[in-house]
Design an enzyme around this catalytic site. Structure first.
Site, PDB file in Angstrom:
ATOM      1  N   HIS A   1      -4.389  -2.239  -6.132  1.00 12.52           N
ATOM      2  CA  HIS A   1      -3.803  -0.989  -6.368  1.00 12.52           C
ATOM      3  C   HIS A   1      -4.961  -0.069  -6.796  1.00 12.52           C
ATOM      4  CE1 HIS A   1      -0.115  -3.043  -6.999  1.00 12.52           C
ATOM      5  NE2 HIS A   1      -0.420  -3.739  -7.868  1.00 12.52           N
TER       6      HIS A   1
ATOM      7  N   ASN B   1      -5.078 -10.908  -4.662  1.00  8.80           N
ATOM      8  CA  ASN B   1      -4.958 -10.301  -3.357  1.00  8.80           C
ATOM      9  C   ASN B   1      -4.462  -8.838  -3.269  1.00  8.80           C
ATOM     10  OD1 ASN B   1      -2.624 -11.423  -3.894  1.00  8.80           O
ATOM     11  ND2 ASN B   1      -2.176 -11.730  -1.878  1.00  8.80           N
ATOM     12  N   ALA B   2      -3.799  -8.586  -4.609  1.00 14.04           N
ATOM     13  CA  ALA B   2      -3.267  -6.973  -4.493  1.00 14.04           C
ATOM     14  C   ALA B   2      -4.506  -6.294  -4.699  1.00 14.04           C
ATOM     15  CB  ALA B   2      -2.194  -7.067  -5.559  1.00 14.04           C
TER      16      ALA B   2
ATOM     17  N   GLY C   1       1.602   2.770  -2.704  1.00 14.97           N
ATOM     18  CA  GLY C   1       1.485   3.751  -3.819  1.00 14.97           C
ATOM     19  C   GLY C   1       2.170   3.263  -4.957  1.00 14.97           C
TER      20      GLY C   1
ATOM     21  N   SER D   1       6.001  11.799  -4.268  1.00  8.33           N
ATOM     22  CA  SER D   1       4.818  11.984  -4.630  1.00  8.33           C
ATOM     23  C   SER D   1       3.770  12.907  -3.736  1.00  8.33           C
ATOM     24  CB  SER D   1       4.117  10.562  -4.895  1.00  8.33           C
ATOM     25  OG  SER D   1       2.679  10.744  -5.066  1.00  8.33           O
TER      26      SER D   1
ATOM     27  N   ASP E   1       0.875  -1.380   0.052  1.00  9.32           N
ATOM     28  CA  ASP E   1       0.050   0.034  -0.032  1.00  9.32           C
ATOM     29  C   ASP E   1       0.822   1.261  -0.063  1.00  9.32           C
ATOM     30  OD1 ASP E   1      -2.278  -1.679   0.331  1.00  9.32           O
ATOM     31  OD2 ASP E   1      -2.091  -1.610   2.293  1.00  9.32           O
TER      32      ASP E   1
ATOM     33  N   GLY F   1       0.568  13.840  -3.807  1.00 10.55           N
ATOM     34  CA  GLY F   1      -1.109  13.748  -4.153  1.00 10.55           C
ATOM     35  C   GLY F   1      -1.255  12.655  -5.034  1.00 10.55           C
TER      36      GLY F   1
ATOM     37  N   GLY G   1       0.995   1.703  -7.381  1.00 10.30           N
ATOM     38  CA  GLY G   1       0.075   1.467  -8.594  1.00 10.30           C
ATOM     39  C   GLY G   1       0.133   2.879  -9.136  1.00 10.30           C
ATOM     40  N   LYS G   2       0.037   3.977  -8.439  1.00  8.01           N
ATOM     41  CA  LYS G   2       0.390   5.323  -9.011  1.00  8.01           C
ATOM     42  C   LYS G   2       1.473   5.359  -9.797  1.00  8.01           C
ATOM     43  CE  LYS G   2       1.404   9.945  -8.297  1.00  8.01           C
ATOM     44  NZ  LYS G   2       1.390  11.317  -7.484  1.00  8.01           N
TER      45      LYS G   2
ATOM     46  N   PRO H   1     -10.019  -1.238   8.291  1.00  9.63           N
ATOM     47  CA  PRO H   1      -9.121  -0.111   8.490  1.00  9.63           C
ATOM     48  C   PRO H   1      -7.674  -0.538   8.393  1.00  9.63           C
ATOM     49  CG  PRO H   1     -10.402  -0.440  10.353  1.00  9.63           C
ATOM     50  CD  PRO H   1     -11.089  -1.427   9.160  1.00  9.63           C
TER      51      PRO H   1
HETATM   52  P1  GDP Z   1      -0.215  -0.001  -3.583  1.00  9.01           P
HETATM   53  O1  GDP Z   1      -0.951  -1.266  -3.477  1.00  9.01           O
HETATM   54  O2  GDP Z   1       1.260   0.239  -3.383  1.00  9.01           O
HETATM   55  O3  GDP Z   1      -0.550   0.706  -5.302  1.00  9.01           O
HETATM   56  O4  GDP Z   1      -1.017   1.180  -2.777  1.00  9.01           O
HETATM   57  P2  GDP Z   1      -2.588   1.350  -2.853  1.00  9.01           P
HETATM   58  O5  GDP Z   1      -2.981   1.676  -4.359  1.00  9.01           O
HETATM   59  O6  GDP Z   1      -3.173   0.524  -2.079  1.00  9.01           O
HETATM   60  O7  GDP Z   1      -2.658   2.661  -2.109  1.00  9.01           O
HETATM   61  C1  GDP Z   1      -2.111   3.878  -2.347  1.00  9.01           C
HETATM   62  C2  GDP Z   1      -3.151   4.961  -2.264  1.00  9.01           C
HETATM   63  O8  GDP Z   1      -2.273   6.308  -2.013  1.00  9.01           O
HETATM   64  C3  GDP Z   1      -4.004   5.236  -3.607  1.00  9.01           C
HETATM   65  O9  GDP Z   1      -5.348   5.311  -3.022  1.00  9.01           O
HETATM   66  C4  GDP Z   1      -3.509   6.324  -4.309  1.00  9.01           C
HETATM   67  O10 GDP Z   1      -4.440   6.787  -5.033  1.00  9.01           O
HETATM   68  C5  GDP Z   1      -2.854   6.888  -3.212  1.00  9.01           C
HETATM   69  N1  GDP Z   1      -1.601   7.799  -3.420  1.00  9.01           N
HETATM   70  C6  GDP Z   1      -0.684   7.486  -4.252  1.00  9.01           C
HETATM   71  N2  GDP Z   1       0.397   8.485  -4.072  1.00  9.01           N
HETATM   72  C7  GDP Z   1      -0.245   9.499  -3.233  1.00  9.01           C
HETATM   73  C8  GDP Z   1       0.241  10.620  -2.876  1.00  9.01           C
HETATM   74  O11 GDP Z   1       1.404  11.060  -3.106  1.00  9.01           O
HETATM   75  N3  GDP Z   1      -0.554  11.600  -1.970  1.00  9.01           N
HETATM   76  C9  GDP Z   1      -1.789  10.972  -1.736  1.00  9.01           C
HETATM   77  N4  GDP Z   1      -2.523  11.814  -0.950  1.00  9.01           N
HETATM   78  N5  GDP Z   1      -2.347   9.785  -2.041  1.00  9.01           N
HETATM   79  C10 GDP Z   1      -1.469   9.077  -2.824  1.00  9.01           C
END
Ligand code: GDP
Length: 424
Positions: free
Chosen positions: A40, A37-38, A14, A413, A12, A415, A16-17, A305
């Protein structure tokens, strides 16, 4: 060039972003381990999407998305996600599936569910996606490769062999009705028409792509602390979450992975059980969880949560080391903007001795966090695109953590959106 995008800690972070962003310039994105189970979450021009099994390159029409041989491949989920993308108005993605990937079978989910129920209060907090039973079968040589769908005699033989063992467990351990090999055969054979157009020898495809100089991304799931060898065993996942495993789970040379982007989150969060040294509780945790808002501090798969905590330099340094980090992408810094003071865990106190080395699980359970407290910056930093424009205390926070970890933070990052990013 091959680049891996992986997590430093519990997942979690980030990824995916960062993958979606780097995928804009990538020819190929590969999932090399794990399964549905992932979770993103990607927010881009097409809206907000929660993907589970699909590689995060599906939003770029020129990118080829590969399900590597190392994945626990859930076909019904694959069909569901393809339909979801279609309904969301996204152009049909280019997808390839490894001919050696193994199938997540209906009974893997059944066993995951039955085992968690049997463990009752000792359960692992599994997402019940069948991942542990899947990888157990793979290494016990009871797995079923997708290529078996095209050899029906072999498929039936393999299913019968698996059922023989499983039915003993079902009858005597779980007191559940036995599996019917014919019914499973029929169900699984039904997958064939959906997956056939995508199946190929992805290892050959990828090795050629490397020779042709293509830009390739390996997309990791979860983070280093969930690795079954190096993580918080047994509260880990069942396939390796490390960049090094990308070579195996995709079928490419280990030395082809030239860059490892480890995604590190500016504070800590975890789903599931296990020791979490810098965990915080009560109102303090709830405030961070709610401020995390978009950062989805409620599990994408389970809606639970997430457990929250301050940044943990011991865990993150260890995770970055095991990933073989060349670059850190430091995410969700914006979420911390409300704090006057920001505690950072810089060491673990174990029986009165302070260490910066991440310990084995029995010692981890005893570790108490040693904090340093840094001043906050108390202003909104979203929308800033130049590193120098960040408030001084935000830069100090980032640089303090960079020194603690010993790897360069080259991406910040600030946002959830694609353009909320700072390159250093
Ligand atoms: P992943 O499993 O590593 O891809 O992570 P997730 O997708 O579960 O969690 C990342 C969450 O953080 C997502 O809802 C993204 O939209 C959000 N996110 C990623 N980078 C940022 C950031 O720099 N700032 C904020 N506020 N949210 C972010």
């Amino acid at each position: 060039m091959v680049k891996a995008i992986v997590g430093s800690c519990w997942g979690d972070e980030g990824k995916g972003k960062i993958t979606d962003m780097l995928a804009e310039k990538a020819d190929i994105v590969i999932r090399f381990q794990g399964g549905s189970n992932a979770g993103h979450t990607i927010i881009n021009d097409y809206g907000k999407h929660a993907l589970h099994q699909m590689p995060s390159g599906v939003f770029n029409e020129n990118t080829v998305n590969i399900i590597g041989n190392g994945v626990a491949f859930n076909v019904p989920y694959f069909i569901k996600e393809l339909n979801y993308l279609k309904e969301s108005g996204i152009k049909e993605p280019k997808v390839l599936i490894s001919d050696r990937v193994q199938l997540l079978m209906p009974y893997h989910i059944l066993f995951d569910t039955l085992e968690e129920a049997r463990l009752s209060d000792k359960q692992f907090g599994s997402t019940k996606s069948g991942i542990a039973p899947f990888y157990s079968d793979k290494y016990a040589k009871l797995g079923i490769q997708i290529c078996d769908l095209f050899h029906e005699d072999i498929l039936m033989e393999r299913i019968k062999a698996a059922c023989e063992i499983k039915n003993v467990l079902l009858e005597h351990l779980y007191h559940h009705e036995p599996l019917n090999p014919q019914a499973i055969f029929d169900e699984v054979l039904g997958y064939k028409k959906y997956v056939e157009p995508y199946i190929t020898n992805t290892a050959e495809y990828l090795n050629k792509a490397i020779s042709d100089g293509k830009e390739i991304l390996l997309e990791g799931q979860l983070g280093a602390l969930k690795d079954p060898d190096h993580g918080i065993y047994p509260m880990t996942t069942s396939s390796s979450t490390l960049a090094g495993f990308g070579a195996i789970g995709a079928g490419i040379p280990p030395h082809s992975i030239e860059k490892v982007y480890t995604v590190v989150k500016a504070y800590s969060s975890a789903v599931g059980g296990g020791a979490f040294v810098s965990e915080i509780f009560g109102d303090e945790a709830q405030e961070l969880r709610v401020r995390g808002g978009d950062a989805g501090e409620f599990g994408v798969v389970t809606g639970r949560p997430r457990r929250m905590g301050w940044f943990d330099c011991v865990a993150a340094r260890y995770g970055c080391m095991l990933q073989g980090t060349t670059d850190i992408a430091f995410t969700v810094v914006d979420v911390l903007s409300y704090l006057d003071k920001i505690p950072v865990c810089v060491g673990y106190d174990i029986d009165g001795k302070v260490t910066r080395e991440f310990p084995v699980t029995p010692l981890l359970e005893k570790a108490k966090p040693v904090y340093e407290v840094l001043p906050g910056w108390k202003s909104d930093i979203r929308g800033i695109t130049k590193y120098e424009d960040l408030p001084e205390n935000a830069r100090n926070y980032i640089e303090f953590i960079e020194r603690q970890l010993g790897y360069p933070i080259t991406i910040v990052s600030n946002g959830p959106k694609r353009n909320e990013i700072i390159y250093r």
